[in-house]
Design a protein around this motif. Structure first.
Motif, PDB file in Angstrom:
ATOM      1  N   VAL A  51      52.554  28.731  40.677  1.00 11.89           N
ATOM      2  CA  VAL A  51      51.939  27.771  39.800  1.00 11.89           C
ATOM      3  C   VAL A  51      52.666  27.536  38.734  1.00 11.89           C
ATOM      4  CG1 VAL A  51      49.544  28.092  40.787  1.00 11.89           C
ATOM      5  CG2 VAL A  51      50.385  29.592  38.973  1.00 11.89           C
ATOM      6  N   LEU A  52      52.552  26.597  37.887  1.00 10.84           N
ATOM      7  CA  LEU A  52      53.324  26.427  36.806  1.00 10.84           C
ATOM      8  C   LEU A  52      52.407  26.729  35.536  1.00 10.84           C
ATOM      9  CD1 LEU A  52      55.579  23.291  35.699  1.00 10.84           C
ATOM     10  CD2 LEU A  52      53.578  23.872  34.377  1.00 10.84           C
ATOM     11  N   LEU A  53      53.276  27.448  34.584  1.00 13.39           N
ATOM     12  CA  LEU A  53      52.428  27.765  33.104  1.00 13.39           C
ATOM     13  C   LEU A  53      53.287  27.480  32.027  1.00 13.39           C
ATOM     14  CD1 LEU A  53      50.846  31.108  33.819  1.00 13.39           C
ATOM     15  CD2 LEU A  53      49.856  29.178  33.778  1.00 13.39           C
ATOM     16  N   CYS A  54      52.824  27.004  30.835  1.00 11.14           N
ATOM     17  CA  CYS A  54      53.656  26.700  29.838  1.00 11.14           C
ATOM     18  C   CYS A  54      53.386  27.743  28.579  1.00 11.14           C
ATOM     19  CB  CYS A  54      53.184  25.517  29.027  1.00 11.14           C
ATOM     20  SG  CYS A  54      53.200  24.033  30.467  1.00 11.14           S
ATOM     21  N   ARG A  55      54.407  28.242  27.994  1.00 12.14           N
ATOM     22  CA  ARG A  55      54.263  29.333  26.896  1.00 12.14           C
ATOM     23  C   ARG A  55      54.033  28.281  25.497  1.00 12.14           C
ATOM     24  NH1 ARG A  55      56.624  33.425  24.057  1.00 12.14           N
ATOM     25  NH2 ARG A  55      58.821  32.850  24.735  1.00 12.14           N
ATOM     26  N   ARG A  56      52.872  28.457  24.850  1.00  8.80           N
ATOM     27  CA  ARG A  56      52.481  27.822  23.548  1.00  8.80           C
ATOM     28  C   ARG A  56      53.550  27.953  22.564  1.00  8.80           C
ATOM     29  NH1 ARG A  56      47.589  25.439  23.428  1.00  8.80           N
ATOM     30  NH2 ARG A  56      47.393  25.632  21.520  1.00  8.80           N
ATOM     31  N   PHE A 124      61.027  20.282  35.983  1.00 10.32           N
ATOM     32  CA  PHE A 124      60.313  20.522  34.772  1.00 10.32           C
ATOM     33  C   PHE A 124      61.195  20.882  33.632  1.00 10.32           C
ATOM     34  CE2 PHE A 124      59.301  24.213  37.291  1.00 10.32           C
ATOM     35  CZ  PHE A 124      59.834  25.095  36.601  1.00 10.32           C
ATOM     36  N   LYS A 125      60.680  20.604  32.182  1.00  9.40           N
ATOM     37  CA  LYS A 125      61.247  21.202  31.183  1.00  9.40           C
ATOM     38  C   LYS A 125      60.083  21.193  29.963  1.00  9.40           C
ATOM     39  CE  LYS A 125      63.382  17.076  29.155  1.00  9.40           C
ATOM     40  NZ  LYS A 125      62.617  15.959  30.254  1.00  9.40           N
ATOM     41  N   SER A 130      55.699  23.329  23.894  1.00  8.08           N
ATOM     42  CA  SER A 130      55.978  24.512  24.544  1.00  8.08           C
ATOM     43  C   SER A 130      57.190  25.304  24.149  1.00  8.08           C
ATOM     44  CB  SER A 130      55.891  24.017  26.207  1.00  8.08           C
ATOM     45  OG  SER A 130      54.677  23.337  26.292  1.00  8.08           O
ATOM     46  N   LEU A 131      57.174  26.715  24.467  1.00 10.34           N
ATOM     47  CA  LEU A 131      58.518  27.260  24.459  1.00 10.34           C
ATOM     48  C   LEU A 131      58.975  27.544  25.542  1.00 10.34           C
ATOM     49  CD1 LEU A 131      56.839  30.418  22.005  1.00 10.34           C
ATOM     50  CD2 LEU A 131      58.192  28.442  21.083  1.00 10.34           C
ATOM     51  N   GLU A 132      58.559  27.353  26.421  1.00 12.69           N
ATOM     52  CA  GLU A 132      58.949  27.632  27.821  1.00 12.69           C
ATOM     53  C   GLU A 132      58.044  27.199  28.967  1.00 12.69           C
ATOM     54  OE1 GLU A 132      60.053  32.103  29.970  1.00 12.69           O
ATOM     55  OE2 GLU A 132      59.347  31.915  27.880  1.00 12.69           O
ATOM     56  N   VAL A 133      58.571  26.783  29.989  1.00 18.44           N
ATOM     57  CA  VAL A 133      57.816  26.372  31.211  1.00 18.44           C
ATOM     58  C   VAL A 133      58.272  27.188  32.503  1.00 18.44           C
ATOM     59  CG1 VAL A 133      56.909  24.610  32.775  1.00 18.44           C
ATOM     60  CG2 VAL A 133      57.384  24.221  30.353  1.00 18.44           C
ATOM     61  N   ARG A 134      57.524  27.747  33.114  1.00  8.67           N
ATOM     62  CA  ARG A 134      57.795  28.734  34.203  1.00  8.67           C
ATOM     63  C   ARG A 134      57.035  28.673  35.459  1.00  8.67           C
ATOM     64  NH1 ARG A 134      58.570  34.922  33.384  1.00  8.67           N
ATOM     65  NH2 ARG A 134      58.142  34.762  35.776  1.00  8.67           N
ATOM     66  N   MET A 135      57.452  29.050  36.582  1.00 13.65           N
ATOM     67  CA  MET A 135      56.679  29.095  37.787  1.00 13.65           C
ATOM     68  C   MET A 135      56.287  30.496  38.048  1.00 13.65           C
ATOM     69  SD  MET A 135      56.450  25.989  38.633  1.00 13.65           S
ATOM     70  CE  MET A 135      55.432  26.139  40.140  1.00 13.65           C
ATOM     71  N   PHE A 136      55.109  30.944  38.403  1.00 10.92           N
ATOM     72  CA  PHE A 136      54.521  32.146  38.538  1.00 10.92           C
ATOM     73  C   PHE A 136      53.792  32.126  40.131  1.00 10.92           C
ATOM     74  CE2 PHE A 136      54.649  31.944  34.147  1.00 10.92           C
ATOM     75  CZ  PHE A 136      54.993  33.102  33.516  1.00 10.92           C
ATOM     76  N   SER A 137      54.249  33.647  40.695  1.00  7.48           N
ATOM     77  CA  SER A 137      53.378  33.712  41.724  1.00  7.48           C
ATOM     78  C   SER A 137      52.258  34.642  41.350  1.00  7.48           C
ATOM     79  CB  SER A 137      54.252  34.803  42.739  1.00  7.48           C
ATOM     80  OG  SER A 137      54.283  36.053  42.012  1.00  7.48           O
ATOM     81  N   GLU A 138      51.259  34.695  42.260  1.00  9.55           N
ATOM     82  CA  GLU A 138      49.945  35.264  41.876  1.00  9.55           C
ATOM     83  C   GLU A 138      50.168  36.828  41.304  1.00  9.55           C
ATOM     84  OE1 GLU A 138      47.010  35.447  45.044  1.00  9.55           O
ATOM     85  OE2 GLU A 138      45.629  36.368  43.619  1.00  9.55           O
TER      86      GLU A 138
END
Ligand SMILES: [Zn+2]
Length: 191
Positions: A51-56, A124-125, A130-138
């Motif tokens: 899943v994709l998350l953004c760092r604020r 994505f970018k 956002s400071l950073e956008v990354r994919m994460f596993s559970e």
């Protein structure tokens, strides 16, 4: 609120005739300035088991991780707003899925709505918020660094539903006791 946005004169907080709540009222032009909750819309973009998350990059919760989301604008649907925020904050191309969670966040006068979404690619970018956008596993989700409880609960529902193989619409509220509104509601229902 101190001044009328219609005429610029000072406003007073009082209950208008026929109403039952305090409102900012302008005695000069007669305007009543209603204040109502704002809608925050976002997505949970997925790719395989990630899943994709953004760092604020903005306050509140600067540096914490969130799903792409923001305030609904006039003249757009909740689905359009959720997709727009996903592009603005994550630069992500998605196929929007069904509405997945809806939370009342009464103490900040907001309602948060998240849609499931499928990423169309991994191009994505981060946008300017956002400071950073990354994919994460559970297993990698930074649970202690998630910005908002509506985001962590949306992620929890997602992983729970995914493990059961059935996605449902989840609703709830954050830090709210329904008892606090009952006397008012009962007055409204009284003959
Ligand atoms: Zn006025």
């Amino acid at each position: 609120m101190n001044f009328c946005s219609n005429c610029g004169k000072a406003v007073a907080l009082k209950i208008p005739p026929g109403d039952n709540r305090m409102r900012f009222c302008c005695d000069f032009c007669g305007a009543i300035h209603y204040q109502n909750p704002r809608l925050v819309v976002g997505t949970l973009p997925a790719w395989d088991d990630l899943v994709l998350l953004c760092r604020r990059a903005i306050e509140p919760r600067h540096g914490f991780w969130t799903l792409p989301a923001g305030f609904l604008e006039n003249d757009e649907t909740t689905a359009e707003g959720a997709a727009r925020e996903t592009i603005e904050e994550a630069g992500a191309r998605i196929e929007l899925g069904p509405m997945f969670t809806m939370f009342d966040v009464v103490h900040v006068q907001q309602v948060h709505v998240f849609y499931r979404a499928r990423l169309l690619d991994l191009e994505f970018k981060p946008g300017i918020e956002s400071l950073e956008v990354r994919m994460f596993s559970e297993a990698d989700i930074p649970w202690r660094d998630i910005a908002f409880r509506t985001v962590s609960q949306t992620l929890e529902h997602y992983f729970s539903d995914r493990s059961r193989g059935v996605f449902e619409l989840h609703t709830g509220n954050i830090g709210y006791s329904p008892r606090t509104v009952l006397p008012q509601a009962e007055r409204l229902l009284a003959p």
